[in-house]
Design an enzyme around this catalytic site. Structure first.
Site, short mmCIF file in Angstrom:
data_model
loop_
_atom_site.label_atom_id
_atom_site.label_comp_id
_atom_site.label_asym_id
_atom_site.label_seq_id
_atom_site.Cartn_x
_atom_site.Cartn_y
_atom_site.Cartn_z
N PHE A 1 0.87 -1.19 0.00
CA PHE A 1 0.00 0.00 0.00
C PHE A 1 0.90 1.23 0.00
O PHE A 1 1.65 1.44 0.95
CB PHE A 1 -0.85 -0.07 1.27
CG PHE A 1 -1.77 1.09 1.55
CD1 PHE A 1 -3.00 1.20 0.91
CD2 PHE A 1 -1.42 2.05 2.49
CE1 PHE A 1 -3.86 2.25 1.21
CE2 PHE A 1 -2.29 3.09 2.80
CZ PHE A 1 -3.51 3.20 2.15
N GLY A 2 0.84 2.02 -1.07
CA GLY A 2 1.77 3.15 -1.21
C GLY A 2 1.08 4.49 -1.06
O GLY A 2 0.66 5.10 -2.06
N PRO B 1 7.84 11.12 1.65
CA PRO B 1 8.75 11.82 2.54
C PRO B 1 8.11 13.05 3.21
O PRO B 1 8.36 13.33 4.38
CB PRO B 1 9.92 12.21 1.63
CG PRO B 1 9.93 11.13 0.59
CD PRO B 1 8.48 10.77 0.37
N ALA C 1 4.70 13.50 3.47
CA ALA C 1 3.27 13.23 3.70
C ALA C 1 3.10 11.92 4.45
O ALA C 1 2.93 10.86 3.84
CB ALA C 1 2.52 13.19 2.37
N GLY D 1 13.83 -8.27 34.56
CA GLY D 1 15.13 -7.62 34.71
C GLY D 1 16.08 -7.97 33.57
O GLY D 1 15.69 -8.07 32.41
N GLU E 1 0.24 2.61 10.13
CA GLU E 1 -1.20 2.67 9.79
C GLU E 1 -1.90 3.79 10.55
O GLU E 1 -3.06 3.66 10.98
CB GLU E 1 -1.88 1.30 9.96
CG GLU E 1 -1.34 0.36 8.89
CD GLU E 1 -2.17 -0.86 8.61
OE1 GLU E 1 -3.38 -0.83 8.87
OE2 GLU E 1 -1.60 -1.83 8.09
N THR F 1 -0.43 7.04 13.20
CA THR F 1 0.10 7.09 14.57
C THR F 1 -1.06 7.14 15.56
O THR F 1 -2.19 7.53 15.20
CB THR F 1 0.95 8.34 14.78
OG1 THR F 1 0.10 9.49 14.63
CG2 THR F 1 2.11 8.43 13.80
N1 COS Z 1 -14.26 7.26 5.56
C1 COS Z 1 -14.57 7.93 4.41
N2 COS Z 1 -14.13 9.17 4.14
C2 COS Z 1 -13.37 9.77 5.06
C3 COS Z 1 -13.01 9.18 6.26
C4 COS Z 1 -13.49 7.85 6.51
N3 COS Z 1 -13.19 7.20 7.63
N4 COS Z 1 -12.25 10.01 6.98
C5 COS Z 1 -12.12 11.13 6.25
N5 COS Z 1 -12.80 10.98 5.08
C6 COS Z 1 -12.94 11.95 4.01
C7 COS Z 1 -13.48 13.28 4.55
O1 COS Z 1 -14.88 13.30 4.56
C8 COS Z 1 -12.88 14.28 3.57
O2 COS Z 1 -13.64 14.33 2.37
P1 COS Z 1 -14.61 15.61 2.07
O3 COS Z 1 -13.72 16.82 2.12
O4 COS Z 1 -15.19 15.32 0.72
O5 COS Z 1 -15.63 15.61 3.17
C9 COS Z 1 -11.55 13.66 3.17
O6 COS Z 1 -11.64 12.26 3.47
C10 COS Z 1 -10.39 14.23 3.96
O7 COS Z 1 -10.65 14.02 5.36
P2 COS Z 1 -10.38 15.16 6.41
O8 COS Z 1 -11.02 16.44 5.98
O9 COS Z 1 -10.76 14.62 7.74
O10 COS Z 1 -8.80 15.34 6.27
P3 COS Z 1 -7.75 15.86 7.32
O11 COS Z 1 -6.56 16.23 6.53
O12 COS Z 1 -8.35 16.83 8.24
O13 COS Z 1 -7.43 14.57 8.22
C11 COS Z 1 -6.36 12.46 8.57
C12 COS Z 1 -7.15 13.36 7.63
C13 COS Z 1 -5.40 13.17 9.48
C14 COS Z 1 -7.37 11.67 9.41
C15 COS Z 1 -5.61 11.58 7.56
O14 COS Z 1 -4.64 12.39 6.88
C16 COS Z 1 -4.96 10.38 8.17
O15 COS Z 1 -5.61 9.38 8.43
N6 COS Z 1 -3.64 10.44 8.35
C17 COS Z 1 -2.87 9.28 8.73
C18 COS Z 1 -2.45 8.55 7.52
C19 COS Z 1 -2.06 7.15 7.82
O16 COS Z 1 -2.72 6.45 8.55
N7 COS Z 1 -0.97 6.72 7.20
C20 COS Z 1 -0.51 5.39 7.37
C21 COS Z 1 -0.25 4.82 6.02
S1 COS Z 1 -0.18 3.08 6.05
S2 COS Z 1 1.35 2.60 7.12
#
Ligand code: COS
Length: 385
Positions: free
Chosen positions: A120-121, A125, A127, A334, A356, A358
């Site tokens: 899953f990509g 760097p 983001a 220990g 997945e 933090t």
């Molecule tokens: N199901 C469906 N859609 C979702 C959702 C969910 N669970 N969560 C968010 N969305 C949608 C939102 O509705 C929004 O769309 P609209 O603007 O059309 O409403 C869009 O996705 C963006 O969401 P949001 O506005 O909440 O974005 P933010 O940038 O505020 O926050 C987070 C997003 C921080 C939650 C997200 O960037 C995230 O999960 N980051 C962590 C990434 C991660 O887990 N990486 C690990 C990779 S695998 S090791």
């Protein structure tokens, strides 16, 4: 303890036996060398366990979410590094499950049934937690997209045959311009970086991916252009409990090994007093509570009701418990603990709080749900938001 059906109990038992035969005897060696474990994929081919998340119509085993969690717990019990390989492959499949059409599902899932793995990509760097800030681009030319960019911390990347890659088809639109693609290994311009050296889960493969003018058929676009962020978020909702499951397995194993060491050290008159034995009781309380939070999230998903909050809760709670329990196990034993496999469990636990999403990001997701009235959240999720 959660009540399981006879079929679930049989699947759990088979996973336990597989782990005892193939994973536990090899975990320490592979942790030391940091090598990946193709032998395990070979052994998994017969059990078809990598097909557990694949629907029956594509030849898979089609386990429900709770049953998948039971298997992942056993893999985490054996080795969180090897378990991560299975979890990350399912993570990539989840994106195809969320948005793939019939042809894409058939093409992506068929290799998985034969224990090939996917990756899953999403992360780049610049983001990571801010998943919408990626810079990788996908420019449409005729019936192809041309992808350019870099992905990092990609689990399974070194050995996956297929990838789901997120890229901007409309950079000006920010996160609303992200799209998701199936990208096959070996395409010209798609190169795999060196394996990362890690504190824990050392036998899992973690690499950078480089995409330089990689031509991907337009037929590999998942869903529509601009739907990538939503696909990624739905994927992570599905996949985060897999980390919870590995964490529960890891914590239970650390506790079991710690108990064995306590029993070997304290015999007869020296049998541990309440100071030590009550700590073991607290550890079991934490593990049982973590398992129940995981099963709760899985039962909600299986019932088809919104479970984003519970997915994030299970990931956070179970991984925090794994960190606490494994660390406590080392503390109780220990120096003997520090020099034993308990140390590996503690090292393996740390990533559970990081990948997945933090646990800080999980708390963001949970707090938003807590602060949003439930009916509004349910309506938003039903509408695919
Ligand atoms: N199901 C469906 N859609 C979702 C959702 C969910 N669970 N969560 C968010 N969305 C949608 C939102 O509705 C929004 O769309 P609209 O603007 O059309 O409403 C869009 O996705 C963006 O969401 P949001 O506005 O909440 O974005 P933010 O940038 O505020 O926050 C987070 C997003 C921080 C939650 C997200 O960037 C995230 O999960 N980051 C962590 C990434 C991660 O887990 N990486 C690990 C990779 S695998 S090791």
């Amino acid at each position: 303890m959660s009540i399981l059906s006879p079929e679930q109990q049989a699947i759990k038992q088979a996973a336990k036996e597989f782990v005892a035969k193939y994973i536990i005897p090899n975990a320490v060696t592979y942790d030391k060398t940091g090598e990946f474990h193709p032998f395990l994929l070979e052994a998994s081919r017969e059990s078809k366990i990598f097909a557990m998340a694949v629907p029956k119509e594509y030849g898979g085993l089609d386990y429900d979410a709770l049953t998948q969690a039971l298997v992942l717990e056993e893999w985490g019990y054996g080795c969180a590094g090897m378990g991560t390989t299975l979890a990350a492959s399912i993570l990539s499949m989840d994106s195809v499950m969320v948005a793939g059409n019939d042809d894409q599902k058939r093409r992506y899932f068929t290799p998985m049934i034969n224990a090939e793995i996917g990756a899953f990509g999403l992360t780049e760097p610049g983001a990571g937690s801010d998943a919408g800030a990626g810079k990788t681009t996908a420019v449409k030319t005729g019936d192809e997209y041309i992808l350019n960019g870099t992905k990092c911390w990609i689990t399974n990347g070194g050995f996956a045959s297929e990838f789901v890659i997120y890229a901007l088809t409309d950079p000006a639109a920010g996160m609303k311009g992200i799209s998701a693609f199936i990208v096959e290994r070996g395409l010209p311009g798609f190169t795999i970086g060196q394996a990362d050296h890690k504190l824990g889960i050392r036998s899992s493969s973690t690499v950078e991916l480089f995409l330089k003018d990689v031509h991907v058929p337009a037929a590999n676009l998942l869903g529509k252009e601009g739907e990538g962020m939503k696909i990624a978020m739905k994927t992570l909702d599905m996949a985060r409990p897999a980390i919870a499951a590995l964490s529960v397995g890891l914590a239970q194993r650390a506790l079991d090994e710690c108990v064995k060491m306590v029993q070997a050290r304290f015999t007869g008159k020296n049998y541990p007093g309440q100071t030590l034995s009550f700590k073991l009781a607290d550890m079991q309380i934490q593990v049982d509570a973590a398992r129940l939070s995981l099963h709760n999230a899985m039962r909600l998903r299986d019932a088809g009701v919104p479970y984003s909050k519970e997915s994030a809760i299970s990931k956070t709670f179970c991984s925090d418990v794994a960190m606490q329990v494994t660390s406590q196990a080392v503390t109780l034993m220990g120096s003997a603990g520090y020099a034993s496999e308990l140390g590996k469990f503690m090292r393996d636990s740390k990533i559970m709080q990081i990948y997945e999403g933090t646990n800080q990001i999980q708390r963001l997701v949970i707090s938003r749900a807590v602060l949003t009235p439930a009916p509004a959240m349910a309506a938003a999720q039903k509408a695919g938001k």
